[in-house]
Design an enzyme around this catalytic site. Sequence first.
Site, PDB file in Angstrom:
ATOM      1  N   HIS A   1      26.934  -0.405 -18.452  1.00 28.72           N
ATOM      2  CA  HIS A   1      25.615  -0.179 -19.034  1.00 28.72           C
ATOM      3  C   HIS A   1      25.549  -0.790 -20.429  1.00 28.72           C
ATOM      4  CE1 HIS A   1      27.966   3.228 -20.693  1.00 28.72           C
ATOM      5  NE2 HIS A   1      27.224   3.007 -21.777  1.00 28.72           N
TER       6      HIS A   1
ATOM      7  N   SER B   1      24.189   0.461 -24.102  1.00 28.17           N
ATOM      8  CA  SER B   1      23.782   1.685 -24.807  1.00 28.17           C
ATOM      9  C   SER B   1      22.550   1.443 -25.661  1.00 28.17           C
ATOM     10  CB  SER B   1      24.925   2.191 -25.691  1.00 28.17           C
ATOM     11  OG  SER B   1      26.046   2.568 -24.931  1.00 28.17           O
TER      12      SER B   1
ATOM     13  N   GLN C   1      34.317   5.130 -32.763  1.00 28.35           N
ATOM     14  CA  GLN C   1      34.270   5.517 -34.174  1.00 28.35           C
ATOM     15  C   GLN C   1      35.597   6.059 -34.672  1.00 28.35           C
ATOM     16  OE1 GLN C   1      30.931   8.230 -34.393  1.00 28.35           O
ATOM     17  NE2 GLN C   1      29.476   6.583 -34.805  1.00 28.35           N
TER      18      GLN C   1
ATOM     19  N   TYR D   1      22.960   2.556 -34.299  1.00 27.26           N
ATOM     20  CA  TYR D   1      23.589   1.801 -35.373  1.00 27.26           C
ATOM     21  C   TYR D   1      22.641   0.743 -35.942  1.00 27.26           C
ATOM     22  CZ  TYR D   1      27.488   3.738 -32.706  1.00 27.26           C
ATOM     23  OH  TYR D   1      28.323   4.575 -32.013  1.00 27.26           O
TER      24      TYR D   1
ATOM     25  N   PRO E   1      22.857  -3.447 -34.409  1.00 29.98           N
ATOM     26  CA  PRO E   1      23.754  -3.150 -33.280  1.00 29.98           C
ATOM     27  C   PRO E   1      24.211  -4.403 -32.550  1.00 29.98           C
ATOM     28  CG  PRO E   1      21.486  -2.699 -32.671  1.00 29.98           C
ATOM     29  CD  PRO E   1      21.466  -3.023 -34.134  1.00 29.98           C
ATOM     30  N   SER E   2      25.407  -4.332 -32.014  1.00 28.92           N
ATOM     31  CA  SER E   2      25.939  -5.388 -31.142  1.00 28.92           C
ATOM     32  C   SER E   2      25.765  -4.903 -29.710  1.00 28.92           C
ATOM     33  CB  SER E   2      27.415  -5.653 -31.450  1.00 28.92           C
ATOM     34  OG  SER E   2      27.969  -6.542 -30.507  1.00 28.92           O
ATOM     35  N   PHE E   3      24.672  -5.266 -29.082  1.00 24.38           N
ATOM     36  CA  PHE E   3      24.416  -4.827 -27.714  1.00 24.38           C
ATOM     37  C   PHE E   3      25.434  -5.488 -26.780  1.00 24.38           C
ATOM     38  CE2 PHE E   3      20.177  -4.583 -29.732  1.00 24.38           C
ATOM     39  CZ  PHE E   3      19.930  -3.234 -29.545  1.00 24.38           C
ATOM     40  N   HIS E   4      26.001  -4.691 -25.891  1.00 28.11           N
ATOM     41  CA  HIS E   4      27.044  -5.229 -25.015  1.00 28.11           C
ATOM     42  C   HIS E   4      27.245  -4.345 -23.799  1.00 28.11           C
ATOM     43  CE1 HIS E   4      29.132  -2.185 -27.435  1.00 28.11           C
ATOM     44  NE2 HIS E   4      29.959  -2.069 -26.399  1.00 28.11           N
TER      45      HIS E   4
ATOM     46  N   SER F   1      30.382  -2.777 -21.880  1.00 28.73           N
ATOM     47  CA  SER F   1      31.830  -2.559 -21.918  1.00 28.73           C
ATOM     48  C   SER F   1      32.403  -2.804 -20.531  1.00 28.73           C
ATOM     49  CB  SER F   1      32.155  -1.138 -22.378  1.00 28.73           C
ATOM     50  OG  SER F   1      31.799  -0.962 -23.733  1.00 28.73           O
TER      51      SER F   1
END
Length: 295
Positions: free
Chosen positions: A150, A152, A194, A232, A235-238, A240
Amino acid sequence: MREQLFSGADLGATTTMGSCLKPSSVVEELGGRPGHCGLSGESLLKSLWSQASSGGIWTLHTQAMKSPTAPRLPVPSSVLNMFRDQEEEVVDDSTKHGGRVRNFPHVRGNWTTYVYMPYEASEDFLELLELLISHARTYAVSLTAMEEFHISLSQSVVLRYHWITPFVQSLKQHLATAYRFFCTVDQVKVYTNQNKTRTFVGLEVSSGHPQLLELVSGVDRVMEEFDLPTFYKNPSFHISLAWCVGDLTDRLEGQCLQKLQETVDGFEDSAFLLRIQWEQIRCKSGNKLFSFPLR
């Protein structure tokens, strides 16, 4: 009226169930005559009670009322067992979760909640994932494939149970005008959580940022309504792909990361495979799952 209430016939009917007092004798002892006495109604009642409580059914009733040691009925075991789970302490055991550690402790009544866009992996996508895990292993990094994939749209937050319904309703309102869109995920990148207790290898989004930021803006407004942390900044959308325990950033970056990126770039039809259309948003709160289809 008082004379009729305490007439001989009425008292006789009242004392036939065990009392041996005679109506006339009661009145005579109180200083009156049958059918009439000079006492007030309250005094007469108190005196009658005192006289009559020496025997008969009134005696038994008085004893039952005054008894301080009346036995209590035991609570059924079925009732006691209803709340046993609320008294048991929840102990986290990371060995049962592949070494994973909670970001925050479990508290009864708190529901871990997050918002995301799900991706249903194809066979080709899973094949690419296996190649990446295999290459990482040559750099002494043992990765475990994610069970679900997914992007986030929020941090993991904590909701009280009674907040879930209004939270979901607010999400539905803020996301009602969102449309389906495409984005490309083709840049290999290394992430940590985190607390740096886990390291992830993911595919970062290279196109589709404006649409994702718009969705995050709507989700953030809901978070603010409930005084919860927003997403955040920058953000770095990614997506995983795989994870390992601990902070292994140093091992994965450099030559290993370069090799993984080459694997993605050289995978057959990767440009088509990694251009994804997003059709829905989901919110997961504990074991509850809510879906919001995009228009």
